[in-house]
Design an enzyme around this catalytic site. Structure first.
Site, PDB file in Angstrom:
ATOM      1  N   THR A  98       0.870  -1.172   0.000  1.00 27.07           N
ATOM      2  CA  THR A  98       0.000   0.000   0.000  1.00 27.07           C
ATOM      3  C   THR A  98       0.905   1.219   0.000  1.00 27.07           C
ATOM      4  OG1 THR A  98      -1.756  -1.144   1.187  1.00 27.07           O
ATOM      5  CG2 THR A  98      -1.799   1.262   1.230  1.00 27.07           C
ATOM      6  N   LYS A 173      -7.310   1.474  -2.704  1.00 21.32           N
ATOM      7  CA  LYS A 173      -6.901   1.030  -1.368  1.00 21.32           C
ATOM      8  C   LYS A 173      -7.053   2.158  -0.359  1.00 21.32           C
ATOM      9  CE  LYS A 173      -5.279  -1.601   1.895  1.00 21.32           C
ATOM     10  NZ  LYS A 173      -3.951  -2.222   1.916  1.00 21.32           N
ATOM     11  N   LYS A 241       0.757   4.992   8.262  1.00 17.24           N
ATOM     12  CA  LYS A 241       1.360   5.359   6.978  1.00 17.24           C
ATOM     13  C   LYS A 241       0.292   5.512   5.907  1.00 17.24           C
ATOM     14  CE  LYS A 241       2.467   2.023   4.522  1.00 17.24           C
ATOM     15  NZ  LYS A 241       1.873   1.135   3.502  1.00 17.24           N
TER      16      LYS A 241
END
Length: 287
Positions: A98, A173, A241
């Site tokens: 990701t 995502k 993150k």
């Protein structure tokens, strides 16, 4: 194109299970990760160890990467001895980290110049989905390339969707992480409310998990919260993150996301308390 040889860079919580599925499907898999010990179980299962990224990708038809942060992706693809400096024309590169949509586009552009095909393919489903081979996979890139690799992705994924051009998988995502972030707050607050009201939280879960409030987090992570199991299916540090990437992308699009901002702030406090390497369900400790 027949895909026979696969290189897999990064065998963490998710990658290890994915590689096992590939081995079980009789693919020849070469693995490389920063700490060789993390690949011991895969080597015992039949994977071939490579000491460097160069050695791993040298003879591969298909290269998977699944590392931690965009900086790691940058290093693996663009660094000295990275994939784009040592790979060969005709290879297909799939990044399942990701990461940043902009970085996915850079990889695609650099790969095209070298006659390499690329797909950004982040996944959702956590450690459970990886172990069961039921991951949701969001793909961006050339649709013909997506069609080529779909049979391989189906080895460890069940919901495999082409989202659009390079970077589209990463944007999808981000949508996934946005939905999870606010949902995790709701799950934790529902359990905290149940306890304060003198109810049995496990009994409450029986009622609400299958109703309109139902979600993957409620069914899979709420029981872990109640059992005091905060070990990672997905790390807090990686979730933070992802939220930072989503907030940066939203700012660029001039889109306000106050719910995500709240979740990010709450997880930052957990990191400050030393919970970086715990699972995202550790948010329950905030209550």
């Amino acid at each position: 194109m027949e895909i026979a040889k696969i290189a897999f860079i990064g065998t963490g919580v998710m990658g290890t299970s994915i590689v096992k599925h590939l081995l079980d499907s009789n693919y020849e898999v070469v693995v490389n990760t920063r700490t060789k010990g993390k690949a011991d179980s895969l080597i015992e299962a039949g994977a071939v160890w490579a000491d460097t990224v160069v050695a791993a990708v040298e003879h591969a038809d298909l290269v998977f990467t699944m590392v931690g942060y965009p900086a790691d992706v940058e290093e693996v693809y663009f660094g000295v001895g990275g994939i784009l400096s040592t790979g060969r024309a005709g290879q297909i590169l799939i990044d399942m980290t990701t990461s940043s949509p902009a970085l996915a586009k850079r990889i695609a552009e650099a790969g095209a110049k070298l006659q390499m095909e690329t797909i950004d393919a982040p996944v959702s489903g956590g450690d459970v989905g990886a172990k069961n081979g039921t991951l949701s996979i969001m793909c961006g890139g050339d649709e013909k390339t997506f069609d080529k690799i779909s049979p391989v992705l189906s080895v460890f994924g069940k919901n495999i969707v082409y989202q659009g051009i390079a970077g589209a998988g990463q944007h999808a995502k981000m949508c996934n992480q946005l939905a999870i972030a606010s949902n995790m707050i709701g799950v934790c607050e529902a359990l905290a409310y149940a306890e304060k009201a003198g109810l049995n939280p496990k009994t409450v879960l029986q009622s609400i998990s299958t109703g309109a409030a139902g979600s993957w987090s409620l069914s899979n992570l709420a029981p872990r919260m109640l059992n005091g199991d905060f070990e990672p299916g997905f790390y807090v540090k990686h979730f933070l993150k992802d939220m930072n990437i989503a907030l940066a992308e939203a700012e660029a699009m001039k889109l306000a996301l106050p719910g995500l901002q709240l979740a990010r702030d709450m997880y930052e406090k957990l990191v400050e308390k030393g919970f970086s390497d715990k699972g995202t369900q550790v948010l329950y400790k905030s209550y």
